[in-house]
Enzyme design. Structure first.
Site, PDB file in Angstrom:
ATOM      1  N   LYS A 202       0.853  -1.194   0.000  1.00 17.24           N
ATOM      2  CA  LYS A 202       0.000   0.000   0.000  1.00 17.24           C
ATOM      3  C   LYS A 202       0.885   1.238   0.000  1.00 17.24           C
ATOM      4  CE  LYS A 202      -1.704   2.768   2.988  1.00 17.24           C
ATOM      5  NZ  LYS A 202      -1.681   4.051   2.242  1.00 17.24           N
ATOM      6  N   GLU A 277      10.319   0.764  10.207  1.00 10.46           N
ATOM      7  CA  GLU A 277      11.373   1.756   9.973  1.00 10.46           C
ATOM      8  C   GLU A 277      10.718   3.098  10.208  1.00 10.46           C
ATOM      9  OE1 GLU A 277      13.392   4.451   8.936  1.00 10.46           O
ATOM     10  OE2 GLU A 277      13.069   3.949   6.829  1.00 10.46           O
ATOM     11  N   CYS A 311      13.836  10.332   6.909  1.00 12.08           N
ATOM     12  CA  CYS A 311      13.899   9.775   8.263  1.00 12.08           C
ATOM     13  C   CYS A 311      15.296   9.952   8.843  1.00 12.08           C
ATOM     14  CB  CYS A 311      13.461   8.321   8.265  1.00 12.08           C
ATOM     15  SG  CYS A 311      14.233   7.371   6.992  1.00 12.08           S
ATOM     16  N   GLU A 408      10.463  15.059  15.498  1.00 15.10           N
ATOM     17  CA  GLU A 408      10.765  14.961  14.075  1.00 15.10           C
ATOM     18  C   GLU A 408       9.907  15.977  13.327  1.00 15.10           C
ATOM     19  OE1 GLU A 408       9.624  11.316  11.866  1.00 15.10           O
ATOM     20  OE2 GLU A 408      11.648  11.428  11.040  1.00 15.10           O
TER      21      GLU A 408
HETATM   22  P1  NAP Z   1       2.250   7.980   8.285  1.00 12.54           P
HETATM   23  O1  NAP Z   1       0.868   8.339   8.586  1.00 12.54           O
HETATM   24  O2  NAP Z   1       3.031   7.203   9.270  1.00 12.54           O
HETATM   25  O3  NAP Z   1       2.216   7.224   6.872  1.00 12.54           O
HETATM   26  C1  NAP Z   1       3.009   6.147   6.482  1.00 12.54           C
HETATM   27  C2  NAP Z   1       2.162   5.069   5.821  1.00 12.54           C
HETATM   28  O4  NAP Z   1       1.314   4.431   6.793  1.00 12.54           O
HETATM   29  C3  NAP Z   1       1.220   5.585   4.759  1.00 12.54           C
HETATM   30  O5  NAP Z   1       1.114   4.639   3.720  1.00 12.54           O
HETATM   31  C4  NAP Z   1      -0.067   5.698   5.539  1.00 12.54           C
HETATM   32  O6  NAP Z   1      -1.195   5.771   4.739  1.00 12.54           O
HETATM   33  C5  NAP Z   1      -0.032   4.463   6.374  1.00 12.54           C
HETATM   34  N1  NAP Z   1      -0.916   4.479   7.532  1.00 12.54           N
HETATM   35  C6  NAP Z   1      -1.403   5.551   8.219  1.00 12.54           C
HETATM   36  N2  NAP Z   1      -2.195   5.147   9.232  1.00 12.54           N
HETATM   37  C7  NAP Z   1      -2.222   3.800   9.198  1.00 12.54           C
HETATM   38  C8  NAP Z   1      -2.865   2.794   9.988  1.00 12.54           C
HETATM   39  N3  NAP Z   1      -3.642   3.111  11.024  1.00 12.54           N
HETATM   40  N4  NAP Z   1      -2.689   1.499   9.672  1.00 12.54           N
HETATM   41  C9  NAP Z   1      -1.893   1.161   8.635  1.00 12.54           C
HETATM   42  N5  NAP Z   1      -1.272   2.057   7.843  1.00 12.54           N
HETATM   43  C10 NAP Z   1      -1.420   3.363   8.120  1.00 12.54           C
HETATM   44  O7  NAP Z   1       3.058   9.260   7.940  1.00 12.54           O
HETATM   45  P2  NAP Z   1       2.419  10.616   7.387  1.00 12.54           P
HETATM   46  O8  NAP Z   1       1.114  10.914   8.041  1.00 12.54           O
HETATM   47  O9  NAP Z   1       2.366  10.519   5.951  1.00 12.54           O
HETATM   48  O10 NAP Z   1       3.490  11.667   7.878  1.00 12.54           O
HETATM   49  C11 NAP Z   1       3.429  12.170   9.210  1.00 12.54           C
HETATM   50  C12 NAP Z   1       4.792  12.218   9.846  1.00 12.54           C
HETATM   51  O11 NAP Z   1       5.369  10.921   9.839  1.00 12.54           O
HETATM   52  C13 NAP Z   1       5.799  13.066   9.112  1.00 12.54           C
HETATM   53  O12 NAP Z   1       5.686  14.401   9.407  1.00 12.54           O
HETATM   54  C14 NAP Z   1       7.086  12.461   9.592  1.00 12.54           C
HETATM   55  O13 NAP Z   1       7.435  12.967  10.838  1.00 12.54           O
HETATM   56  C15 NAP Z   1       6.760  10.999   9.715  1.00 12.54           C
HETATM   57  N6  NAP Z   1       7.197  10.210   8.542  1.00 12.54           N
HETATM   58  C16 NAP Z   1       8.318   9.473   8.653  1.00 12.54           C
HETATM   59  C17 NAP Z   1       8.757   8.740   7.556  1.00 12.54           C
HETATM   60  C18 NAP Z   1       9.998   7.913   7.623  1.00 12.54           C
HETATM   61  O14 NAP Z   1      10.561   7.594   6.597  1.00 12.54           O
HETATM   62  N7  NAP Z   1      10.440   7.520   8.786  1.00 12.54           N
HETATM   63  C19 NAP Z   1       8.071   8.786   6.369  1.00 12.54           C
HETATM   64  C20 NAP Z   1       6.893   9.541   6.278  1.00 12.54           C
HETATM   65  C21 NAP Z   1       6.485  10.249   7.385  1.00 12.54           C
HETATM   66  P3  NAP Z   1      -1.735   7.253   4.336  1.00 12.54           P
HETATM   67  O15 NAP Z   1      -0.655   7.906   3.570  1.00 12.54           O
HETATM   68  O16 NAP Z   1      -2.921   7.000   3.532  1.00 12.54           O
HETATM   69  O17 NAP Z   1      -2.027   7.969   5.615  1.00 12.54           O
END
Ligand code: NAP
Ligand code: MG
Length: 505
Positions: A202, A277, A311, A408
């Protein structure tokens, strides 16, 4: 004064390598399930946005639990009855290599698609993200069929032959973020396939397009139906359903700590294998005896590459007090010269953040930094009124306890912290809930190695920053994650070890 891009510079160019239809949209509206391109069961779609303008560029199928179920069943059948796990390693390797070749043949289209959907500079998509993703498929192609068990002498009885088999885990659910869409897909799909697993992936809701194109190329390469399924959709629906599904054996997730925790809790119900990760607040530590010019240059690319949405971002730049003034002069003047611009222009080095939501989050942290009393010495503002551009921003005089030093931000915001000596540097470096990466700049080998040994981080860079390689394990300590991706370590995450005891007595 920080130079800023003008609105004309930020205007979208028409895609050169991707076709748009009569509605002015890209063609990606279906998901890949069991080798077929299908609509969501609900018939619903959601919008994909070009962050450079905020305009809609495609309507993507909105997958949810019903679609995840069909995809998981298809992956199950492909694993239990299909040719994939039983295929010779060299045959699987050939297919992985073919995927890489097809990506290479279509590199310009894929790179443009990545930039259109993510807002990162086209130069980076073309020269970094795509080449590294292609190399990832080739690296793991090399492992296919070479994941071996051991023969082990049992301790208690001599009259037995015991050995281990390394077997694929089964159906792998993979949930990836938006910051490096195609690269995150490659990091997850390539090792899973090399080990003989099947996949339901996904993408992040913001960035499905390059992964859908990758799906087409995988079909063209001859990956059997059901081996790789792509369900586009939202985390709370499609993502959560994947984590809950009883036919999914493992979840590999990259994203935020908060969602990582939700996933781990939910996966406990079916006791899935989980690798995570997650985020970081990585320190990049500069000692006075280092090459300060070089350290400043890398400190800036360490935080501003990919608009800081990394990250491993070196978001805490730590400088030894005795070199502080000299270092800050170089760092600040260089930061002020950095500009954001049209992501599709090959001259652009910094593009747009992923979304309005992310931009507002980042601007919110900049506000918090100011209110906490940190000194804003570069940037700090949104650029233009179209798209989601934020100036490269540097805060000096940041205290270790401030929110901008602990959380972060995932944007172009550097927090500079001054330290006194090695022990002080270590205390500050290790003083967050994260432990993904760390950099240390010094010409004293003892200091470098002492630091590398004692810092809590999954990766440590000495006199460089942000180097990753498909052959090197990658992952976090503490709340930065569980498990390792890339390198031989990834193979552990995508295989079971079975012990066989053959009694000879
Ligand atoms: P996120 O919500 O953690 O999204 C990562 C993935 O998880 C996306 O595919 C997301 O889908 C999915 N997801 C969200 N809620 C879920 C659930 N309850 N069950 C299963 N999968 C789920 O990250 P984000 O909201 O896009 O970004 C928010 C913050 O996360 C950023 O500001 C940053 O601090 C951090 N982040 C970290 C990384 C990293 O590489 N470590 C990458 C991205 C973001 P959707 O996109 O549809 O929500
Ligand atoms: Mg999200």
């Amino acid at each position: 004064m920080t130079e800023t891009a003008t609105n004309e510079q930020l205007a979208v160019a028409t895609p050169q390598k991707n076709q748009i239809n009569e509605h002015g949209l890209l063609r990606y509206g279906k998901m890949l399930i069991d080798g077929q391109w299908v609509d969501a069961a609900s018939g619903e779609t959601f919008e994909a946005i070009y962050p450079g303008t905020g305009k809609t560029i495609a309507h993507v199928a909105s997958g949810a639990a019903a679609d995840v179920d069909v995809a998981a069943q298809a992956a199950r059948r492909a694993f239990d009855n299909g040719p994939w796990p039983k295929m010779n390693g060299s045959e699987r390797a050939k297919l992985l290599w073919k995927i890489a070749d097809l990506m290479e043949q279509n590199i310009e289209e894929l790179a443009e698609l990545e930039t259109l959907n993510n807002g990162k500079p086209l130069l980076e998509s073309l020269r970094v993200d795509l080449p590294q993703s292609i190399a990832c498929f080739r690296y793991f192609a090399g492992w296919s069929g070479k994941v071996m068990g051991q023969t082990i002498e049992p301790e208690a009885r001599a009259n037995a032959i015991c050995y281990t088999l390394r077997e694929p885990v089964g159906v792998c659910g993979q949930i990836i973020p938006w910051n490096f869409p195609i690269q995150m897909a490659a990091w997850k799909i390539a090792p899973a396939l090399a080990c003989g697993n099947t996949v339901v992936i996904k993408p992040a809701e913001q960035t499905s397009l390059s992964i859908l194109r990758l799906g087409e190329l995988m079909m063209e390469a001859g990956v059997p139906n059901g081996v790789v399924n792509i369900v586009t959709g939202f985390g709370a629906t499609a993502g959560a359903a994947l984590v809950e599904h009883p036919e999914v054996d493992k979840i590999a997730f990259t994203g935020s700590v908060e969602v990582g925790k939700i996933i781990m809790r939910s996966a406990a119900n079916t006791l899935k294998k989980v690798t995570l990760e997650l985020g970081g607040k990585s320190p990049n530590i500069v000692f006075a005896d280092s090459n300060l010019e070089l350290a400043a240059k890398y400190a800036l690319s360490g935080i501003f590459f990919n608009q800081g949405q990394m990250c491993t971002a070196g978001s805490r730049i730590m400088i030894e007090r005795s070199a502080r003034d000299q270092f800050m002069e170089v760092l600040t003047s260089r930061a002020k010269k950095m500009t954001v611009g049209d992501p599709l222009n090959m001259k652009t080095r910094m593009g747009s953040l992923i979304s309005q939501e992310q931009m507002n989050r980042v601007l919110g942290y900049i506000e918090k930094g100011k209110q906490a009393g940190a000194a804003l010495v570069a940037g700090g503002e949104r650029v233009g009124s179209e798209g989601y551009f934020v100036q490269p921003t540097v805060f000096d005089e940041v205290q270790h306890e401030m929110e901008i030093a602990q959380e972060e931000i995932f944007g172009p915001v550097a927090s500079v912290i001054t330290f006194e000596d090695v022990n002080d540097a270590l205390r500050i470096a290790n003083g967050t809930r994260f432990g993904l990466a760390a950099g240390v700049w010094t010409n004293d080998i003892k200091k470098a190695l002492t630091f590398a040994k004692n810092v809590h981080a999954g990766t440590v860079w000495v006199n460089t920053y942000n180097m990753t390689d498909n052959a090197l394990p990658f992952g976090g300590y503490k709340e930065s994650g569980i498990g390792r991706e890339l390198g031989p370590a990834a193979l552990e995450m995508y295989t079971h070890t079975k012990t066989v005891w053959v009694e000879l007595g």
